[in-house]
Design a protein around this motif. Structure first.
Motif, PDB file in Angstrom:
ATOM      1  N   SER A 148      -0.630  -5.206   9.050  1.00  0.00           N
ATOM      2  CA  SER A 148      -0.976  -5.515   8.430  1.00  0.00           C
ATOM      3  C   SER A 148      -1.943  -4.906   6.872  1.00  0.00           C
ATOM      4  N   CYS A 149      -2.446  -4.225   7.680  1.00  0.00           N
ATOM      5  CA  CYS A 149      -3.566  -3.293   7.509  1.00  0.00           C
ATOM      6  C   CYS A 149      -2.905  -2.314   6.656  1.00  0.00           C
ATOM      7  N   ILE A 150      -1.297  -1.783   7.090  1.00  0.00           N
ATOM      8  CA  ILE A 150       0.095  -1.022   6.317  1.00  0.00           C
ATOM      9  C   ILE A 150       0.448  -1.319   5.490  1.00  0.00           C
ATOM     10  N   GLY A 151       0.689  -3.281   5.224  1.00  0.00           N
ATOM     11  CA  GLY A 151       1.002  -3.625   4.395  1.00  0.00           C
ATOM     12  C   GLY A 151       0.578  -3.165   3.529  1.00  0.00           C
ATOM     13  N   LEU A 152      -1.610  -3.419   3.273  1.00  0.00           N
ATOM     14  CA  LEU A 152      -2.275  -3.729   1.312  1.00  0.00           C
ATOM     15  C   LEU A 152      -2.039  -1.799   1.663  1.00  0.00           C
ATOM     16  N   LEU A 153      -1.160  -0.653   2.380  1.00  0.00           N
ATOM     17  CA  LEU A 153      -1.036   0.270   1.937  1.00  0.00           C
ATOM     18  C   LEU A 153       0.197   0.016   1.124  1.00  0.00           C
ATOM     19  N   LYS A 154       1.286  -0.078   1.765  1.00  0.00           N
ATOM     20  CA  LYS A 154       2.690  -0.567   0.660  1.00  0.00           C
ATOM     21  C   LYS A 154       2.671  -1.641  -0.770  1.00  0.00           C
ATOM     22  N   LEU A 155       1.536  -2.446  -0.596  1.00  0.00           N
ATOM     23  CA  LEU A 155       1.163  -3.433  -1.559  1.00  0.00           C
ATOM     24  C   LEU A 155       0.552  -2.115  -2.654  1.00  0.00           C
ATOM     25  N   GLU A 156      -0.256  -1.192  -2.188  1.00  0.00           N
ATOM     26  CA  GLU A 156      -1.044   0.242  -3.352  1.00  0.00           C
ATOM     27  C   GLU A 156       0.591   0.583  -4.407  1.00  0.00           C
ATOM     28  N   LEU A 157       1.064   0.977  -3.038  1.00  0.00           N
ATOM     29  CA  LEU A 157       2.498   1.678  -3.521  1.00  0.00           C
ATOM     30  C   LEU A 157       3.229   1.179  -4.281  1.00  0.00           C
ATOM     31  N   GLN A 158       3.005  -1.014  -4.634  1.00  0.00           N
ATOM     32  CA  GLN A 158       3.924  -1.280  -5.044  1.00  0.00           C
ATOM     33  C   GLN A 158       5.251  -1.595  -4.392  1.00  0.00           C
ATOM     34  N   ASP A 159       5.425  -1.602  -3.207  1.00  0.00           N
ATOM     35  CA  ASP A 159       6.526  -2.252  -2.792  1.00  0.00           C
ATOM     36  C   ASP A 159       6.522  -3.773  -1.751  1.00  0.00           C
ATOM     37  N   TYR A 160       6.017  -4.383  -2.737  1.00  0.00           N
ATOM     38  CA  TYR A 160       5.739  -5.558  -2.679  1.00  0.00           C
ATOM     39  C   TYR A 160       7.349  -6.246  -1.338  1.00  0.00           C
ATOM     40  N   PRO A 161       7.699  -6.437  -1.863  1.00  0.00           N
ATOM     41  CA  PRO A 161       8.518  -7.278  -0.158  1.00  0.00           C
ATOM     42  C   PRO A 161       7.808  -6.863   0.730  1.00  0.00           C
ATOM     43  N   GLU A 162       8.260  -5.411   1.059  1.00  0.00           N
ATOM     44  CA  GLU A 162       7.652  -4.977   2.640  1.00  0.00           C
ATOM     45  C   GLU A 162       6.549  -5.195   2.810  1.00  0.00           C
ATOM     46  N   ALA A 163       5.766  -5.089   1.159  1.00  0.00           N
ATOM     47  CA  ALA A 163       4.136  -5.451   1.566  1.00  0.00           C
ATOM     48  C   ALA A 163       3.623  -7.200   2.695  1.00  0.00           C
ATOM     49  N   LEU A 164       4.130  -8.058   1.742  1.00  0.00           N
ATOM     50  CA  LEU A 164       4.712  -9.404   2.687  1.00  0.00           C
ATOM     51  C   LEU A 164       4.690  -9.629   3.662  1.00  0.00           C
ATOM     52  N   ASN A 165       6.135  -8.831   3.667  1.00  0.00           N
ATOM     53  CA  ASN A 165       6.409  -9.109   5.535  1.00  0.00           C
ATOM     54  C   ASN A 165       5.582  -8.735   6.455  1.00  0.00           C
ATOM     55  N   LEU A 166       4.637  -7.887   6.135  1.00  0.00           N
ATOM     56  CA  LEU A 166       3.946  -7.451   6.610  1.00  0.00           C
ATOM     57  C   LEU A 166       1.836  -8.159   6.514  1.00  0.00           C
ATOM     58  N   LEU A 167       2.201  -8.715   6.127  1.00  0.00           N
ATOM     59  CA  LEU A 167       1.390  -9.672   6.328  1.00  0.00           C
ATOM     60  C   LEU A 167       1.668 -11.450   6.088  1.00  0.00           C
ATOM     61  N   LEU A 168       2.729 -11.528   5.831  1.00  0.00           N
ATOM     62  CA  LEU A 168       3.229 -13.008   6.543  1.00  0.00           C
ATOM     63  C   LEU A 168       3.428 -12.701   8.308  1.00  0.00           C
ATOM     64  N   GLY A 169       3.620 -11.390   8.970  1.00  0.00           N
ATOM     65  CA  GLY A 169       4.472 -11.085   9.876  1.00  0.00           C
ATOM     66  C   GLY A 169       2.814 -11.938  10.948  1.00  0.00           C
ATOM     67  N   TYR A 170       1.665 -10.727  10.490  1.00  0.00           N
ATOM     68  CA  TYR A 170       0.032 -11.132  11.183  1.00  0.00           C
ATOM     69  C   TYR A 170      -0.278 -12.687  10.732  1.00  0.00           C
ATOM     70  N   LYS A 171      -0.049 -13.422   9.801  1.00  0.00           N
ATOM     71  CA  LYS A 171      -0.223 -15.093   9.671  1.00  0.00           C
ATOM     72  C   LYS A 171       0.316 -15.371  10.847  1.00  0.00           C
ATOM     73  N   ASN A 172       1.362 -14.640  10.839  1.00  0.00           N
ATOM     74  CA  ASN A 172       2.469 -15.870  12.157  1.00  0.00           C
ATOM     75  C   ASN A 172       1.603 -15.786  13.333  1.00  0.00           C
ATOM     76  N   TYR A 173       2.047 -14.339  13.344  1.00  0.00           N
ATOM     77  CA  TYR A 173       0.855 -14.289  14.618  1.00  0.00           C
ATOM     78  C   TYR A 173      -0.025 -15.051  15.407  1.00  0.00           C
ATOM     79  N   LEU A 174      -1.203 -14.741  14.181  1.00  0.00           N
ATOM     80  CA  LEU A 174      -2.538 -15.383  14.412  1.00  0.00           C
ATOM     81  C   LEU A 174      -2.390 -17.176  14.549  1.00  0.00           C
ATOM     82  N   GLU A 175      -1.020 -18.069  13.456  1.00  0.00           N
ATOM     83  CA  GLU A 175      -0.563 -19.657  14.033  1.00  0.00           C
ATOM     84  C   GLU A 175      -0.395 -19.614  14.897  1.00  0.00           C
ATOM     85  N   LYS A 176       0.679 -18.102  15.380  1.00  0.00           N
ATOM     86  CA  LYS A 176       1.428 -18.291  16.990  1.00  0.00           C
ATOM     87  C   LYS A 176       0.255 -18.573  18.361  1.00  0.00           C
TER      88      LYS A 176
END
Length: 577
Positions: free
Chosen positions: A153-181
């Protein structure tokens, strides 16, 4: 993108052996007989409500642990100090934790510490070091564990800095899903994850999703009562309200967030963002006080030298305002600042967003700068010098732009060629680089020039077979391999081995090694779609390189294109099929 504004997904880290907090500190009598478990429980209880008390508990843990020679608890103490640190000692605490963790050879602590170090460099806008430390942390982390997913998810934020929104959101959502699971939704990290999702959706202008996660974060905040996190979630909510054109409701939300941020010196960039949107609200309400807010944003940017594409938009407002009021000195002043900001953005980011130069792109700014300088003082020698320098700079930028466009086209064409040719050697042979024009015989061909080696035929045959094994076993992927090491392994000396490679391959040993590695990674990227998703640093590691620069240079020299262009061409080819 606002770097400091992303503080919460990244705020999971820090420590080194230090003296400032321990020096002069004595354990209070009331804490002398407390166990580590009791001290840690008290620390966690006061972490978000009373950092002064929390620091006392952290220092007590370290002193007691040092007295007992308990390295694990020493590392815990430094980690606790990291969590409440807001000054220059942050990196010291992180490095202290790393030092102790290495003594223990404890991968769990090392993964945490290096993740914290990645965060530190993220705050400093040093993304290369930030990513390097995240990758080190992930190497120590338990596969698919909480830390591993958090680092993603931290790497996802770096991708957010590069305006790669789909990949950034994919990594952030992956972390959220892990925590919920894994039933970790009561952990503070879950609340921080919700915040980062709210922010990510905000910057990608998906306001409904942003508001959804902001509201969920605020509900969690009722229990944690973390004021910084409350302010950040409120800031996202206020920005979304502004974007929905409800200015009267957005203004008090943003004012409250700005006030809360002033209590924490780490949040100077959040103050800048809240002030920027307050300024935009006042501007839309025809309130002339908007200019004060934008000038405050400029002051923060020039002091911290930390800027985002979002905050860059402050300067067109400032320049237009002073242009309309006829204040040429101020107009020139903010044009200079905008050029300074653009230079920072160009340096920090791997590409230039098309939105950077919407109204005041660099050539236009430099041209307007020359006119203003001449109008203010046409006889001033210094201004004449700046005028000439500006012209030269424009010409240089123009030439560089043409060269870059040609280079990009060349990279794209060569990347397409690599993807189209099934035979890699055939594809590379068409690249018009001197490096690849020297033909060489295969290892199974006879060496017609063997007498130049002063070696017996049997020895040459043996070395040929050994080199075949070197290639077939992919020993060239070993990062430590070099001419000296390989000659020892083949029971010969470096001079003979060097000559043999030259005769058989038509290349020196480094060229031979690079070509083996690059050919290998090209084939792997063609076959392995998952590898295409790796970072360039991770791909370089797979190819046997110690760093991205060496890998990129070798790839470019052999193929006349860059790894990123080749990967992009592969993906485009897959989409077309």
């Amino acid at each position: 993108m606002q770097r400091k504004f992303l503080i919460y997904l990244l705020a999971l880290c820090q420590n080194l052996y230090f003296s400032q907090n321990i020096k002069g500190f004595r354990i209070p009598d009331s804490l002398k007989n407390r166990s580590f478990e009791q001290l840690e429980k008290s620390f966690n209880k006061t972490l978000y409500s009373n950092k002064t008390k929390a620091k006392v508990y952290a220092n007590t843990i370290i002193l007691k642990a040092k007295k007992n020679k308990n390295n694990e608890k020493i590392a815990d103490g430094y980690e606790s100090l990291y969590k409440i640190s807001s000054d220059a000692q942050t990196l010291l605490f992180v490095d202290s934790m790393i030092t102790v963790s290495k003594k223990m050879q404890n991968h769990k602590y090392l993964s945490e510490a290096y993740r914290y170090k990645g965060v530190y460099y993220y705050y400093a806008a040093d993304y290369a070091k930030s990513l390097d430390n995240y990758l080190i942390a992930r190497g120590y982390a338990k596969r698919e564990g909480e830390v591993y997913n958090n680092i993603n998810s931290c790497i996802g934020l770096l991708k957010l800095e590069l305006q790669d929104y789909p990949e950034a959101l994919n990594l952030l959502l992956g972390y959220k899903n892990y925590l919920e699971k894994n039933n970790l939704t009561s952990h503070i990290n879950y609340e921080k994850c919700l915040y980062n999702l709210a922010y990510a959706y905000h910057v990608s202008n998906q306001l409904d999703s942003s508001n959804y996660y902001a509201q969920r974060g605020l509900e969690k905040n009722l229990k944690s009562k973390d004021q910084d996190l409350y302010a950040s979630l409120s800031l996202v909510s206020g920005i979304n309200t502004f974007k929905q054109r409800n200015y009267k409701l957005a203004l008090p939300i943003l004012d409250r967030a700005s006030y809360l941020f002033t209590k924490n010196p780490d949040n100077i960039q959040n103050i800048a963002l809240s002030e920027y949107y307050i300024g935009k609200i006042l501007y839309n309400m025809n309130n002339k006080k908007f200019i004060n807010r934008f000038e405050k944003v400029d002051s923060i940017i020039t002091t911290s030298k930390n800027v985002s594409y979002e905050l860059r938009n402050t300067y067109p407002f400032l320049i237009d305002y002073y242009k309309k009021t006829g204040n040429k000195e101020k107009q020139l002043f903010y044009i200079e600042h905008l050029l300074f900001v653009d230079s920072i953005l160009t340096k920090n980011y791997s590409f230039l967003s098309t939105e950077i130069n919407k109204k005041y792109d660099t050539p236009l700014l430099l041209n307007e700068k020359e006119i203003l300088i001449a109008d203010l003082n046409s006889k001033n020698y210094t201004l004449f010098w700046l005028l000439g320098a500006g012209g030269l700079l424009i010409a240089s930028l123009f030439v560089l732009q043409i060269r870059n466009r040609k280079k990009i086209k060349l990279y794209q064409s060569k990347a397409n060629l690599l993807t189209e040719k099934p035979d890699i050697k055939e594809a590379i042979s068409e690249v018009d680089e001197p490096y690849n024009k020297v033909p060489y015989p295969s290892l199974k061909q006879k060496n017609e020039k063997s007498k130049l080696l002063n070696l017996s035929d049997s020895k040459i045959k043996q070395l040929r077979i050994q080199l075949e094994e070197f290639e077939s076993n992919k020993r060239f992927l070993d990062k430590t391999i070099n001419l000296d090491l390989l000659s020892k392994e083949l029971n010969t000396n470096r001079a003979y081995l060097s000559k043999l490679v030259n005769e058989l391959k038509g290349q020196n040993f480094p060229q031979y090694l690079n070509e083996l590695r690059i050919n290998y990674i090209i084939e792997e990227l063609k076959k392995n779609k998952n590898l295409q998703k790796f970072t360039i640093a991770a791909i370089a590691d797979e190819a046997g390189y110690n760093n991205v620069e060496s890998f990129t240079n070798a790839f470019k020299k052999i193929t006349n294109t860059l790894p990123s262009y080749f990967i992009k061409a592969l993906k485009e080819e897959e989409e077309d099929t």
